[in-house]
Design a protein around this motif. Structure first.
Motif, PDB file in Angstrom:
ATOM      1  N   ASP A   1       0.829  -1.208   0.000  1.00  0.00           N
ATOM      2  CA  ASP A   1       0.000   0.000   0.000  1.00  0.00           C
ATOM      3  C   ASP A   1       0.862   1.258   0.000  1.00  0.00           C
ATOM      4  N   THR A   2       1.936   1.247   0.770  1.00  0.00           N
ATOM      5  CA  THR A   2       2.847   2.389   0.814  1.00  0.00           C
ATOM      6  C   THR A   2       3.500   2.609  -0.551  1.00  0.00           C
ATOM      7  N   LEU A   3       3.943   1.528  -1.176  1.00  0.00           N
ATOM      8  CA  LEU A   3       4.559   1.627  -2.498  1.00  0.00           C
ATOM      9  C   LEU A   3       3.595   2.226  -3.512  1.00  0.00           C
ATOM     10  N   ILE A   4       2.356   1.777  -3.487  1.00  0.00           N
ATOM     11  CA  ILE A   4       1.367   2.244  -4.456  1.00  0.00           C
ATOM     12  C   ILE A   4       1.057   3.717  -4.238  1.00  0.00           C
ATOM     13  N   HIS A   5       0.978   4.146  -2.966  1.00  0.00           N
ATOM     14  CA  HIS A   5       0.658   5.549  -2.687  1.00  0.00           C
ATOM     15  C   HIS A   5       1.838   6.474  -2.974  1.00  0.00           C
ATOM     16  N   ILE A   6       3.042   6.019  -2.729  1.00  0.00           N
ATOM     17  CA  ILE A   6       4.215   6.862  -2.951  1.00  0.00           C
ATOM     18  C   ILE A   6       4.547   6.965  -4.434  1.00  0.00           C
TER      19      ILE A   6
ATOM     20  N   ASP B   1       3.343   6.691  -8.197  1.00  0.00           N
ATOM     21  CA  ASP B   1       2.124   6.691  -8.990  1.00  0.00           C
ATOM     22  C   ASP B   1       2.089   5.579 -10.032  1.00  0.00           C
ATOM     23  N   GLY B   2       3.240   5.164 -10.547  1.00  0.00           N
ATOM     24  CA  GLY B   2       3.265   4.190 -11.629  1.00  0.00           C
ATOM     25  C   GLY B   2       3.087   2.745 -11.199  1.00  0.00           C
ATOM     26  N   VAL B   3       3.152   2.453  -9.909  1.00  0.00           N
ATOM     27  CA  VAL B   3       3.074   1.068  -9.432  1.00  0.00           C
ATOM     28  C   VAL B   3       1.639   0.570  -9.558  1.00  0.00           C
ATOM     29  N   GLU B   4       1.482  -0.614 -10.160  1.00  0.00           N
ATOM     30  CA  GLU B   4       0.167  -1.206 -10.338  1.00  0.00           C
ATOM     31  C   GLU B   4       0.052  -2.476  -9.510  1.00  0.00           C
ATOM     32  N   ILE B   5      -1.140  -2.722  -9.007  1.00  0.00           N
ATOM     33  CA  ILE B   5      -1.366  -3.879  -8.144  1.00  0.00           C
ATOM     34  C   ILE B   5      -1.211  -5.188  -8.915  1.00  0.00           C
TER      35      ILE B   5
END
Length: 112
Positions: A23-28, A30-34
């Motif tokens: 969750d931290t990676l995704i919020h920090i 923008d390009g990270v996709e689940i």
């Protein structure tokens, strides 16, 4: 996207991360996709998918500036290729286009 994937490959690699870290990676970032992560139910952790781990960015092509001599040669080559065009087909296409414009204009004028 390439930078984001390279960042994930370097920082996470094949190790597991918890839901909070994801969750931290995704919020920090923008390009990270689940969908770049797989969930392991046994360990209750996330891993990068094999596709993301194996992803390699395409190298950017280095374009070299043309010198004036090379540029002139390229222009002359293109002009020489233009001599091979069948001008009868070009003339026929131009007349058909002109006829279409005239007919379209007449129809538009009559229907208003």
């Amino acid at each position: 996207m390439d930078k984001t994937i390279r960042y994930l490959q370097k920082t996470i690699g094949e190790r597991a991360i918890l839901k909070q870290e994801l969750d931290t990676l995704i919020h920090i970032n923008d390009g990270v996709e689940i969908n770049w992560f797989e969930y392991d139910e046994i360990e209750q952790a996330y891993y990068l998918t094999p596709e993301i781990l194996a992803y390699e960015a395409k190298p950017k092509d280095d374009f070299e500036a043309l010198g004036l001599g090379n540029l002139e040669e390229r222009i002359v080559d293109v002009l020489e290729e233009g001599k091979n065009i069948k001008w009868s087909k070009v003339a026929l296409g131009a007349w058909l286009f002109l006829l279409f414009i005239v007919v379209y204009t007449i129809i538009e004028t009559v229907t208003k």
